[in-house]
Every structure is written in C-alpha cells, then in structure tokens.
Design a protein around this motif. Structure first.
Motif, PDB file in Angstrom:
ATOM      1  N   LYS A  45       0.843  -1.197   0.000  1.00 45.61           N
ATOM      2  CA  LYS A  45       0.000   0.000   0.000  1.00 45.61           C
ATOM      3  C   LYS A  45       0.877   1.246   0.000  1.00 45.61           C
ATOM      4  N   ARG A  46       0.297   2.345  -0.467  1.00 48.68           N
ATOM      5  CA  ARG A  46       1.016   3.620  -0.454  1.00 48.68           C
ATOM      6  C   ARG A  46       0.636   4.422   0.784  1.00 48.68           C
ATOM      7  N   VAL A  47       1.622   5.106   1.344  1.00 48.21           N
ATOM      8  CA  VAL A  47       1.383   5.971   2.495  1.00 48.21           C
ATOM      9  C   VAL A  47       2.014   7.332   2.240  1.00 48.21           C
ATOM     10  N   VAL A  48       1.463   8.350   2.869  1.00 46.27           N
ATOM     11  CA  VAL A  48       2.058   9.694   2.791  1.00 46.27           C
ATOM     12  C   VAL A  48       2.915   9.883   4.035  1.00 46.27           C
ATOM     13  N   VAL A  49       4.167  10.252   3.821  1.00 48.45           N
ATOM     14  CA  VAL A  49       5.094  10.437   4.938  1.00 48.45           C
ATOM     15  C   VAL A  49       5.843  11.752   4.768  1.00 48.45           C
ATOM     16  N   GLN A  50       6.348  12.257   5.895  1.00 45.43           N
ATOM     17  CA  GLN A  50       7.212  13.434   5.843  1.00 45.43           C
ATOM     18  C   GLN A  50       8.648  12.961   5.902  1.00 45.43           C
ATOM     19  N   PHE A  51       9.446  13.471   4.983  1.00 45.22           N
ATOM     20  CA  PHE A  51      10.872  13.137   4.966  1.00 45.22           C
ATOM     21  C   PHE A  51      11.632  14.438   4.851  1.00 45.22           C
ATOM     22  N   LYS A  53      12.628  18.205   6.432  1.00 41.53           N
ATOM     23  CA  LYS A  53      11.951  19.206   7.267  1.00 41.53           C
ATOM     24  C   LYS A  53      10.533  19.492   6.807  1.00 41.53           C
ATOM     25  N   SER A  54      10.296  19.493   5.509  1.00 42.58           N
ATOM     26  CA  SER A  54       8.982  19.953   5.059  1.00 42.58           C
ATOM     27  C   SER A  54       8.370  19.129   3.938  1.00 42.58           C
ATOM     28  N   LYS A  55       9.159  18.282   3.296  1.00 39.28           N
ATOM     29  CA  LYS A  55       8.676  17.586   2.112  1.00 39.28           C
ATOM     30  C   LYS A  55       7.793  16.398   2.471  1.00 39.28           C
ATOM     31  N   LEU A  56       6.710  16.261   1.724  1.00 35.05           N
ATOM     32  CA  LEU A  56       5.859  15.083   1.825  1.00 35.05           C
ATOM     33  C   LEU A  56       6.095  14.208   0.605  1.00 35.05           C
ATOM     34  N   TYR A  57       6.121  12.909   0.827  1.00 34.50           N
ATOM     35  CA  TYR A  57       6.320  11.966  -0.261  1.00 34.50           C
ATOM     36  C   TYR A  57       5.310  10.837  -0.171  1.00 34.50           C
ATOM     37  N   THR A  58       5.030  10.252  -1.312  1.00 32.34           N
ATOM     38  CA  THR A  58       4.303   8.991  -1.340  1.00 32.34           C
ATOM     39  C   THR A  58       5.327   7.882  -1.256  1.00 32.34           C
ATOM     40  N   ALA A  59       5.163   7.003  -0.291  1.00 34.51           N
ATOM     41  CA  ALA A  59       6.075   5.866  -0.131  1.00 34.51           C
ATOM     42  C   ALA A  59       5.266   4.579  -0.236  1.00 34.51           C
ATOM     43  N   VAL A  60       5.956   3.503  -0.546  1.00 28.84           N
ATOM     44  CA  VAL A  60       5.318   2.182  -0.629  1.00 28.84           C
ATOM     45  C   VAL A  60       5.784   1.339   0.547  1.00 28.84           C
ATOM     46  N   ILE A  61       4.844   0.721   1.245  1.00 29.85           N
ATOM     47  CA  ILE A  61       5.191  -0.105   2.401  1.00 29.85           C
ATOM     48  C   ILE A  61       5.871  -1.394   1.923  1.00 29.85           C
ATOM     49  N   ALA A  62       7.093  -1.615   2.427  1.00 31.18           N
ATOM     50  CA  ALA A  62       7.845  -2.824   2.072  1.00 31.18           C
ATOM     51  C   ALA A  62       7.759  -3.879   3.165  1.00 31.18           C
ATOM     52  N   ALA A  63       7.515  -3.464   4.402  1.00 33.25           N
ATOM     53  CA  ALA A  63       7.425  -4.416   5.526  1.00 33.25           C
ATOM     54  C   ALA A  63       6.666  -3.761   6.673  1.00 33.25           C
ATOM     55  N   VAL A  64       5.948  -4.597   7.434  1.00 25.86           N
ATOM     56  CA  VAL A  64       5.228  -4.134   8.627  1.00 25.86           C
ATOM     57  C   VAL A  64       5.722  -4.943   9.821  1.00 25.86           C
ATOM     58  N   GLY A  65       6.053  -4.286  10.928  1.00 24.47           N
ATOM     59  CA  GLY A  65       6.539  -5.009  12.109  1.00 24.47           C
ATOM     60  C   GLY A  65       6.332  -4.207  13.380  1.00 24.47           C
ATOM     61  N   GLU A  66       6.923  -4.700  14.463  1.00 25.39           N
ATOM     62  CA  GLU A  66       6.761  -4.044  15.769  1.00 25.39           C
ATOM     63  C   GLU A  66       8.072  -3.514  16.322  1.00 25.39           C
ATOM     64  N   HIS A  67       9.127  -3.528  15.487  1.00 22.07           N
ATOM     65  CA  HIS A  67      10.439  -3.099  15.964  1.00 22.07           C
ATOM     66  C   HIS A  67      10.728  -1.665  15.535  1.00 22.07           C
ATOM     67  N   ALA A  68      11.014  -0.853  16.491  1.00 23.21           N
ATOM     68  CA  ALA A  68      11.358   0.544  16.220  1.00 23.21           C
ATOM     69  C   ALA A  68      12.793   0.626  15.706  1.00 23.21           C
ATOM     70  N   PRO A  69      13.104   1.620  14.888  1.00 19.68           N
ATOM     71  CA  PRO A  69      14.490   1.785  14.424  1.00 19.68           C
ATOM     72  C   PRO A  69      15.399   2.150  15.598  1.00 19.68           C
TER      73      PRO A  69
END
Length: 829
Positions: A45-51, A53-69
């Motif tokens: 699925k596609r998600v809108v994320v901020q990357f 300071k100000s830019k918004l991008y459409t990103a594609v989810i490659a993996a879903v998990g419970e581990h924080a970076p």
C-alpha cells in the motif's frame, strides 16, 4: 497503568512500517503507525510520509513489524492512501533484485516502476490564522513580508516563500510564526489520478412497451417538442449501439442538455455514470484468429514447444518477414487458454502502436498497451487493470516489466537485440530483456526471445545450450529476401552521377517503384538538417555551451540545436570567431534529405519519421497510418524505420550513407551495423514481391556489407567472437562501467584517479581507465569513465559489486568527493 493497558489491546499495538521512498537513498526508512491506522496498513500500500523538514512523499510499504528503528526516532505516517495494495509482493522482490543487480537504490527503481500519477503531488501550504490577533510592529522584516503576502493571497507554498524572501532556509522563520500562532501549516496531499467517467442514458423499462412509448411521444410532441426529439434520437442510437452516451444523445438530437435533464427528472430516462477506459478502444472488440501457419512456421512452433518443456528461455532466430508475429499469436492464445498472463515486449513505441492494430484483431479488449506516450491517467488505468487481472496480454515498451502481474505465464521479447531495451538515464540503468528473464523465473514463466539478428550474448547462450534455439530461415509465403545492391558514393561522385545525396541507381529504383504505385523508405541515421555548421575561413564550428558537442542545424526552426541537453541558439550570419560570412553546412540529416528530395521530386508525397516529427502524442501513429493508406510515397527516417514495420507496398529501401554506422568507435560497431542494415533491408518486399535495397557507401568492400548481402549472420558472429574473446569483452566477460562527473575538470581528474586507484586495490588490472568518453561534457558536467571487466567463470559478480559499492561509499565519505556524481552502469552496452 492506563498506558500499559492500551499497549495490551490487540488493536493498540505499536506498529512500524519500512517504506520505499522515491529517492536515491541507500536504506529504506521506518515510520510509526498511529493506533487508529493499524488495521489500514499492509505491504504494497502507499502511504504519505514526511521526509526531511517539510517535504511530503508517497512511499510504498515494504514491511510491517513491531520493531522501532535503533538509530533514529520514527516519525508517524500521515495517511494511508489505498484500500488494497497497488504493488504486489513479487513486484517488491523484483524491485529489490533490479536495485541489487544494477547497483542502484530501491527508491530509484520505484520511481521508474510506478506511473507518476501514483506518486502524489504534495507541498506544504501556509495560511494566516485569521482567528488570532497579533501586533505587526513586533514582527521582524521577513516575518512582516510573509504576513503581508498572506493578506493578499490566502495560501502560499514553501517554494513561494523561498522565492519571496530570496533564501532557501525559510523553515526557522515559519516555525517562529507558527509558535506565535500567527500562521497555520496545512499539509495538503492530492491524488493526481482521477478515473475517467462518462454518463450513459437508458430508457425507463416502462417505455419499452410500444403503447406506453407511443403515448409518451404524443404528449411530448405537443408540450415539449425538444424532449420528443431527444426521445426519438435515443431510439435511433439504441438500435445502432449497446450503450448510449449522454454527449452522443445531445449531438444526435440537437435538442440541448436541458431537454435530457427534464426527461431524467420525469424518470423517462435514467442516467448512470460509468468509469470508462481512456485507452482509445472498446473492451468488446470482436475477436478473430483465422490464419494458417506455413509448414516452416508449424515446424518452428513445434520446436519452441518442445524446448519449453526443458528450458526456460528460447531464442527464435527468424529472418525478416518470416512470420514470427504469427507464432507469437499462437503461443499467446495457448497461454490465455490456461488462464495465465502474457507480456509482449517491444523495443520502440513506433512498433507498439503499429503492431497493436494487428494484435487487437486476435485478442480484442483482453490486450492492454503500456508505454511512455500514454498520459499519467492512462498508465494508471493499465496498471490497475493488470493488478485486477482484467488484461490477459500486455503489449508494451521496456517499463512494462514493472507492471503488477499476478500469474505471468509467458514473456515475448521481440527484436531482443535492440538497444532500446536498455535504459541509460536515469537509474535504474536496466536492460528490459535481461530483467524480463529474471521476472519470468519469479513467476515460473517461459521467455521467448525473437530476432532476425540476435545479440551476440543471446546467440552465444543459445549455441551453448543455455537457451533453446529455433531457426526460421524462409520468409512467410515464400517471398524472397530483398535484392541488395551496393553503390560506391566515390565512384558516382567521380562520374558526376550523384544528385545531391542520391545515387543514379537509387534515383532510378525510386522512380520505378513510384511508377508502379509502390512505396519507398529512405534511411539516414541522423536527424536535423546538417550536423555541423563550419566557417570556411577559420574552420570554427559552433558548439553547445553546456556539452562538448557541435550544434546541429534544424531548418524548420532555423536554429542550432544540441541533441544532448536541448540547448538552442540562433544561426549566426557571420562567423563569431573571424567575422567571415563564408559559413557552410557539413554533413546531412533526415531534414536535409527530405528538403533536397522535395526539389528533385516535387510531385512526390514525402514524410519524415524521426524524433523531431514524432514528439506529439498521435504524430507517430498518423505517419504510420498515412503510410499504410498510401498517402505517403517516400518515408524518410532514422532508426525508427528499421524496427518491425510491415507494409505491403514498400518495395525499395535506400540506405543513404552506411558509413555513419560502420565507422563508429565501439567494439559493437560491426554487430550493430549488421543488425541495422539487415533490419532496414527487411522492410522491403514483405508481401508477394521481392524488394530491392540500395546501400550507398564510400567503402563497398567492407566485410559487414558483404555479410549483409549474403545474409551470413553466422560468419559475422564467428568472426566477431574471436575478437571479443581476445580483448575480454562480452559474452566472455562482464562489464561494469562507472561514470564520474564534476563541473570542474581538474577536480574531476583527481576524483576519478583516486577512485580508480582504490578499485585497483581490490581488482588489479581488471580496472581500465579513467578515460574520457566520446562526449566528455554533458549539461556542464565533465565525465571520466572507469571500466571494470570480470571473467564469467571463477569470479563472484555479487561479491565484486559489493566491493565496488563499498569503495564508492568510502570515497563519498572523503572531502575529495564534494560536488562529484558517481553513476555505476552494469552491462552498459
């Protein structure tokens, strides 16, 4: 306690997603999911994320998990865009392979793979907080300027404010205004793809009864004659076609939209909006597949099937006009019957638009078309139909390998030798033929490579039994290969029988063909009017200000053009170096051929097919249609005319100057020259009558020309392979080239030498260069190329690539790399 209880609830798990951003970054980024979106996220699925300071991008989810970076704090995603994934798991795996094999980043692959309409247009918008009062005297100059601008214009984007203040760092100022509650930041994202909708009209079933309809018509005729006209028009159209569109009804009735609206309000008509195709053809096209294969074709088809039982890839080596397309159609029919999908790759849009008309006869609305001439909305529509398995066959150019196939059974790569399958800029610099073979492996599908002049790598694999090999040596219908006559330009010039760039032989053959109501194709592998404008006194030649190339004169614009960066300038009347007025044009392109032929044959209908005449959406199809309908007598073109065109009445082919192909400084020059000359020649005499090819050259005794005349591909292959083996070229060696670019040539020299030295520490004399390429400056960047050659046996190419990546990364951490661009290219030729 409350916080602990929330974490324990199943729908309150803290989820994280690893996303692919459409950026050239080496690692995927991880974001946190707000609890209320937990059920909405899924891989693909596609998600809108901020990357940043100000830019918004459409990103594609490659993996879903419970581990924080571990290295950074994850930001929250802003929005989930899709109800269902738009990218499949297999696609994501394929993207990863392309990124690893071609030494680029997953984000660059995503950029190439996704239609741009699925990558959203977004920008931070700033508005004044009208509900908050503030003292303007307390603002500094820049803050005051922003608020004044927002008083005049309700919304400004960040880029607007950058222009307003004349500086790039505007976020700190905006942050202060935000903290003072003076402005509101509105992150606004808009989907670019909108389905095309059309309103269709249907008659209330009550009025299908003739008596009711007659009664209604009598009432309308007295009270509302325009509505009566609309009803009559509907009855007429509904007898002619299954669906009646509102706009067609308005046009047919001449009664206007108001009358139809009234009938809808009276429930005489029902209106229904439907999402319709943008692709220019109806889904319910009739299907027909009535043709007979020749005995040679039947034998070849049986051999292909037999090879497919043991091998994943088969090469169909068939002479031009041998009927390879008919074999493809039979194989596609068989694959569709099993319920699986087919990808039919073609190297050029010219071919795609030409052959789709033929394939639609056999497959109707089950065939989709995908290439760069489609607009964004059309490309998304094809993407979605492939995703829903509505298209069983997809015909397209190289980017079609990225479509979301679910169950691919067969990939056909027609004209597999063509260089158009290779993408050179930007990354990923992939070869669609090679990528298609890997994609087929992922789907457990078969690959059929077709060509009259296969690439040496493919033919080598076939002769060494890695691929199956099927040969088709006779033309369909028993038509002979064209007669080829080589004309010496030098001899004709001495005898003064040349008319402009046309030999007496070519002029006579063209005149005879036109007299017999036949058509001619002339091939010149240069566009424009004249490649070089030169001063006869001082030999000055105008060059591009951004690239190290001469400018080409184009008569239709009367300007000098750069074919690398698009720069244009006015043609000088006097030499800018010495002031002389003695300027002359050297060489010639398709535009000059057309211009001079129009003088020699004023009554002949000419057309030109090159990059300049086919820029607009439908111009290419118009040229091909006009040629097929015999509205064109002579077609002049670049290599576009060499690829797969099949017209019954083209009997003469003229190759204006073969030397421009033969004298190119490249180890593939002879292979490419043979391919081009054979393919152009193959356009002649394809139906019933033997064609004639005239090759004009200064070197009629050249080995490749003799091999073309004798149609001796095997002799060319064996001769060239000896040289390839001796000098460590493919298919015996793999090549990875690395372009190092910088705007300062002295800094570039030091950077390229340093990088080459570091690479030699790992690979020794396998590293060649750095050397300047043929054009050593493009778009103000100077270029040095480092080439690495690796043996096919005994060397792990994956380990070599990993070492190259590490070396480039280490180089980029040094101060020396500042301002430097590095572009690896795997299998560059």
């Amino acid at each position: 306690m409350l916080e602990f209880a929330e974490v324990q609830q199943p729908n309150r798990k803290t989820l994280f997603v690893e996303v692919i951003l459409p950026l050239a970054i080496s690692l995927n980024y991880t974001y946190r999911i707000p609890f209320d979106m937990n059920g909405a996220v899924a891989v693909g699925k596609r998600v809108v994320v901020q990357f940043g300071k100000s830019k918004l991008y459409t990103a594609v989810i490659a993996a879903v998990g419970e581990h924080a970076p571990e290295k950074y704090e994850a930001k929250y995603i802003i929005e989930v865009l899709d109800d269902a994934p738009v990218v499949t798991q297999k696609q994501l795996a394929f993207w990863q392979w392309v990124a690893e094999y071609y030494m680029c980043n997953a984000g660059e692959v995503m950029n190439a793979a996704l239609p741009s309409a699925l990558k959203l247009a977004s920008e931070t918008k700033i508005m004044l907080n009208r509900e908050h009062e503030y003292d303007k005297t307390q603002l500094n100059d820049k803050e005051y300027l922003i608020t004044e601008a927002l008083d005049i214009q309700p919304e400004l984007t960040i880029s607007d404010i950058v222009k307003l203040l004349g500086q790039k760092t505007v976020m700190p100022i905006l942050r202060l205004l935000f903290e003072k509650n003076i402005i509101i930041l509105s992150e606004e994202v808009s989907e670019r793809y909108k389905p095309r909708r059309k309103t269709y009209i249907t008659l209330n079933p009550v009025y299908l009864n003739p008596d009711n309809r007659r009664e209604l018509f009598e009432i309308l005729e007295k009270r509302a004659p325009k509505q009566a006209d609309s009803l009559l028009a509907y009855m007429k159209l509904s007898r002619q076609q299954k669906n009646v569109a509102k706009n067609e009804l308005i046009e047919e009735s001449g009664a206007g939209e108001a009358s139809i609206k009234s009938l809808i309000e009276k429930e005489v008509f029902f209106a229904e909006q439907k999402v319709i195709s943008r692709l220019g053809y109806e889904d319910d096209a009739e299907e027909s597949s009535v043709f007979e294969l020749s005995p040679a074709q039947q034998h070849a088809l049986a051999e292909v099937r037999e090879h497919f039982e043991k091998k994943e890839v088969v090469l169909l080596h068939g002479v031009t006009a041998s009927g390879k397309t008919q074999l493809y159609i039979r194989l596609i029919e068989e694959m569709i019957a099993t319920g699986r999908q087919v990808l039919y790759l073609l190297p050029e849009i010219a071919l795609t638009t030409h052959i789709i008309e033929r394939l639609r006869i056999y497959f109707g609305g089950t065939i989709g078309v995908y290439h760069s001439r489609f607009n964004d909305n059309e490309r998304v529509e094809v993407w979605q139909k492939v995703l829903r398995s509505e298209y069983k066959v997809v015909l397209g150019a190289r980017s079609s390998v990225f479509l979301p196939f679910h169950d691919l059974g067969l990939i056909i790569v027609d004209e597999e030798h063509e260089t158009s399958y290779k993408q050179y800029d930007p990354a990923p610099r992939y070869n669609a033929r090679d990528a298609a073979i890997y994609l087929a492996n992922m789907h457990n599908a078969k690959v059929l490579l077709g060509s009259a002049t296969p690439s040496f790598e493919t033919y080598y694999n076939a002769r060494s039994s890695k691929y199956g090999l099927v040969e088709l040596t006779e033309r369909y219908g028993g038509v002979q290969l064209p007669a080829i006559e080589v004309v010496s330009i030098s001899k004709e010039l001495k005898q003064k029988t040349m008319q402009s760039h046309f030999s007496s032989v070519l002029m006579a053959d063209m005149a005879l063909a036109l007299e017999n109501k036949e058509q001619v194709i002339l091939f010149q592998n240069r566009r424009g009017y004249a490649p070089v404008l030169m001063c006869r006194v001082c030999a000055h030649t105008p060059k591009c200000i951004n690239c190290d190339v001469s400018l080409t004169y184009h008569k239709h614009t009367t300007k000098l053009h750069c074919h690398y960066c698009g720069y244009k300038e006015d043609t000088p009347a006097v030499c800018p170096a010495c002031g002389s007025t003695h300027l002359e044009y050297k060489g010639f392109g398709t535009e000059k051929v057309e211009d001079e032929l129009s003088v020699l044959m004023p009554d002949v209908r000419l057309a030109r097919m090159d990059l300049d005449t086919t820029r607009s959406r439908n111009s290419l199809q118009t040229i091909l249609n006009n040629l097929e309908e015999k509205k064109i007598d002579i077609l002049i073109g670049t290599q576009m005319v060499a690829k797969g065109l099949d017209f019954a009445d083209v009997t003469v082919i003229g190759i204006i100057n073969a030397d421009s192909l033969l004298k190119y400084p490249d180890y593939r020059a002879n292979e490419r020259s043979y391919q081009m000359l054979s393919q152009v020649s193959g356009r002649a005499g394809r139906r019933g009558k033997q064609g004639k090819v005239v090759i004009q050259t200064y070197d009629p005794s050249h080995r490749v020309i003799k091999q073309v005349i004798e149609n001796d591909y095997l002799d060319l292959y064996l001769t060239e392979m000896e040289e390839r083996k001796s000098f460590h070229y493919p298919p015996f060696y793999r090549i990875i080239s690395i372009d190092v670019k910088h705007m300062n040539p002295e800094i570039l020299y030091n950077q390229a030498e340093y990088l080459a030295t570091e690479l030699r520490k790992h690979f020794g004399d396998r590293v060649i260069g750095p050397e300047p390429p043929l054009v050593n400056r493009i778009r103000n960047f100077y270029i040095k190329t480092i080439m690495l050659k690796f043996e096919k046996d005994g060397v792990s190419i994956n380990k070599a690539k990993a070492l190259i990546r590490d070396t480039i990364t280490q180089f980029q951490t040094t101060k020396l790399s500042k301002g430097c661009i590095i572009q690896p290219d795997v299998d560059p030729y």
